[in-house]
Scaffold this active site. Structure first.
Site, PDB file in Angstrom:
ATOM      1  N   ASP A 132      -8.890  11.921   2.917  1.00  0.00           N
ATOM      2  CA  ASP A 132      -9.310  11.038   2.679  1.00  0.00           C
ATOM      3  C   ASP A 132     -10.644  10.774   3.030  1.00  0.00           C
ATOM      4  OD1 ASP A 132      -8.396   8.357   1.951  1.00  0.00           O
ATOM      5  OD2 ASP A 132      -9.279   7.451   4.128  1.00  0.00           O
ATOM      6  N   ASP A 164     -12.358   7.171   0.328  1.00  0.00           N
ATOM      7  CA  ASP A 164     -12.886   5.984   1.078  1.00  0.00           C
ATOM      8  C   ASP A 164     -12.871   5.424   3.022  1.00  0.00           C
ATOM      9  OD1 ASP A 164     -13.557   4.387  -1.198  1.00  0.00           O
ATOM     10  OD2 ASP A 164     -11.674   5.193  -2.409  1.00  0.00           O
ATOM     11  N   GLU A 195     -17.113   1.158   1.894  1.00  0.00           N
ATOM     12  CA  GLU A 195     -15.348  -0.306   1.372  1.00  0.00           C
ATOM     13  C   GLU A 195     -16.360  -1.687   1.232  1.00  0.00           C
ATOM     14  OE1 GLU A 195     -13.003  -0.130  -0.273  1.00  0.00           O
ATOM     15  OE2 GLU A 195     -12.111   1.638   0.477  1.00  0.00           O
ATOM     16  N   GLY A 243      -5.881   0.549  -3.841  1.00  0.00           N
ATOM     17  CA  GLY A 243      -5.948   1.377  -4.913  1.00  0.00           C
ATOM     18  C   GLY A 243      -6.554  -0.299  -5.969  1.00  0.00           C
ATOM     19  N   ARG A 285      -5.255  -3.823  -6.454  1.00  0.00           N
ATOM     20  CA  ARG A 285      -5.824  -5.057  -5.356  1.00  0.00           C
ATOM     21  C   ARG A 285      -5.776  -6.957  -5.908  1.00  0.00           C
ATOM     22  NH1 ARG A 285     -10.082  -2.144  -2.609  1.00  0.00           N
ATOM     23  NH2 ARG A 285      -7.788  -1.187  -1.724  1.00  0.00           N
ATOM     24  N   HIS A 306     -11.527  -3.707 -13.492  1.00  0.00           N
ATOM     25  CA  HIS A 306     -11.547  -2.920 -12.572  1.00  0.00           C
ATOM     26  C   HIS A 306     -12.316  -1.571 -13.966  1.00  0.00           C
ATOM     27  CE1 HIS A 306      -9.522   0.941 -10.952  1.00  0.00           C
ATOM     28  NE2 HIS A 306     -10.563   0.383 -10.242  1.00  0.00           N
ATOM     29  N   LYS A 328     -15.885  -2.080 -13.026  1.00  0.00           N
ATOM     30  CA  LYS A 328     -16.281  -2.111 -11.215  1.00  0.00           C
ATOM     31  C   LYS A 328     -16.434  -0.983 -11.579  1.00  0.00           C
ATOM     32  CE  LYS A 328     -14.790   0.111  -7.288  1.00  0.00           C
ATOM     33  NZ  LYS A 328     -13.205   0.437  -7.337  1.00  0.00           N
TER      34      LYS A 328
HETATM   35  C1  XBP Z   1      -8.882   3.173  -0.870  1.00  0.00           C
HETATM   36  C2  XBP Z   1      -8.704   2.937  -1.710  1.00  0.00           C
HETATM   37  C3  XBP Z   1      -9.301   2.813  -3.486  1.00  0.00           C
HETATM   38  C4  XBP Z   1     -10.434   2.094  -3.229  1.00  0.00           C
HETATM   39  C5  XBP Z   1     -11.128   1.250  -4.271  1.00  0.00           C
HETATM   40  O1  XBP Z   1      -7.684   3.988  -0.469  1.00  0.00           O
HETATM   41  O2  XBP Z   1      -7.521   1.718  -1.911  1.00  0.00           O
HETATM   42  O3  XBP Z   1      -7.938   1.576  -4.009  1.00  0.00           O
HETATM   43  O4  XBP Z   1     -10.053   0.705  -2.514  1.00  0.00           O
HETATM   44  O5  XBP Z   1     -10.664   2.519  -6.085  1.00  0.00           O
HETATM   45  P1  XBP Z   1      -7.483   5.136   0.450  1.00  0.00           P
HETATM   46  P2  XBP Z   1     -10.329   1.912  -7.214  1.00  0.00           P
HETATM   47  O6  XBP Z   1      -8.987   5.171   1.131  1.00  0.00           O
HETATM   48  O7  XBP Z   1      -6.851   4.764   1.091  1.00  0.00           O
HETATM   49  O8  XBP Z   1      -7.893   5.832  -0.892  1.00  0.00           O
HETATM   50  O9  XBP Z   1     -11.392   1.267  -7.526  1.00  0.00           O
HETATM   51  O10 XBP Z   1     -10.602   3.735  -7.646  1.00  0.00           O
HETATM   52  O11 XBP Z   1      -9.443   2.501  -7.000  1.00  0.00           O
HETATM   53 MG    MG Z   2      -8.839   5.613   3.353  1.00  0.00          MG
END
Ligand code: XBP
Ligand code: MG
Length: 256
Positions: free
Chosen positions: A12, A14, A21, A55, A59, A82, A85
């Site tokens: 993974d 993030d 985050e 996502g 969100r 988005h 962002k």
């Molecule tokens: C990560 C996410 C992503 C990011 C933002 O979850 O949910 O949406 O927070 O990125 P994970 P985007 O680590 O479970 O993959 O704005 O590109 O969606």
């Molecule tokens: Mg994650």
């Protein structure tokens, strides 16, 4: 115990490979709100609750719904926010402001050197995932990179992991290990049939990880507690290393 049962590791992004985050995505969302003259600001602590919706665009849309904004305005605004962002987050990456988690790059190097196949399965967008991976881990470090663009159902849906395993030409099985930081990610990996090692962070530390094959506080020990959940009794003492991940795969693939 066989030592060659580890077929691949799927990371993974993030919260796992990168600490992205709180001071990354959250800042970019807030700047986008500001630029579009919207009164919303996501503070560090409540942002942890917002992360339950994976996502970025989803969100924002969920949050706008809570603010009483209806469709079609909600969807249009979520898409616009988005898009901006994503540009702002790309700028943070280019500026070197999104760091790898301590020890993550070393583990990627060690797995690579040991000949383990590497992939990524993330809910984030390809527009920033590719430059970030290149910058922090090197060109073409991961043989397969599945992003939210290709797996729009987002975690906890298993599709990102299913696609990554498929892209590696493997069958989904416990000898493929997912590295995750969140409950949503653990559920996705398990639903895809993989083993899962969870490396928690401050946002996810108190989530439910009882199905995980190992839960640690970081790639490297940083203070007194390192192992949070260790059903196989592998208990690495100082860092998450290749051998421990091999043992997780071997034990999960043949628990007896
Ligand atoms: C990560 C996410 C992503 C990011 C933002 O979850 O949910 O949406 O927070 O990125 P994970 P985007 O680590 O479970 O993959 O704005 O590109 O969606
Ligand atoms: Mg994650």
């Amino acid at each position: 115990m066989s030592r060659d049962r580890l077929r691949a590791v799927i990371f993974d992004v993030d919260g796992t490979l990168v600490d992205s985050e709180r001071d990354g995505h959250r800042r970019a969302f807030n700047k986008a709100f500001e630029e579009l003259d919207l009164p919303y600001r996501w503070e560090p602590e409540p942002y942890g609750d917002l992360l339950a919706v994976t996502g970025g665009q989803r969100r924002i849309a969920t949050y706008l719904e809570d603010q009483g904004i209806d469709d079609p305005e909600r969807s249009d605004l979520a898409a616009k926010l988005h898009e901006r962002k994503t540009e702002l987050f790309q700028a943070l990456i280019a500026d070197g402001q999104i760091p790898a988690r301590p020890g993550a790059a070393e583990l990627v190097d060690d797995l690579d050197a040991a000949g383990v196949r590497l992939a990524v399965a993330t809910t984030g967008s390809r527009a920033w995932v590719e430059p970030l991976l290149r910058q922090l881990f090197g060109e073409n470090r991961f043989q397969v990179v599945v992003t939210g663009d290709e797996a729009p159902d987002r975690k906890p849906d298993p599709s990102a992991y299913v696609r990554a395993v498929d892209g590696l030409g493997l069958a989904a099985a416990p000898d493929v290990v997912a590295l995750e930081d969140s409950r949503n990610g653990l559920v996705a990996a398990k639903a895809a049939g993989l083993s899962c090692v969870v490396v928690v962070n401050d946002y996810t530390r108190d989530e439910e990880f009882s199905e995980a094959d190992l839960v640690v506080t970081g790639f490297e020990a940083n203070g007194s507690t390192f192992v949070l959940h260790d059903p196989f009794g592998l208990a690495p003492s100082d860092r998450l290393d290749v051998d421990t991940i091999r043992q997780v795969a071997a034990r999960a693939a043949s628990p007896d």
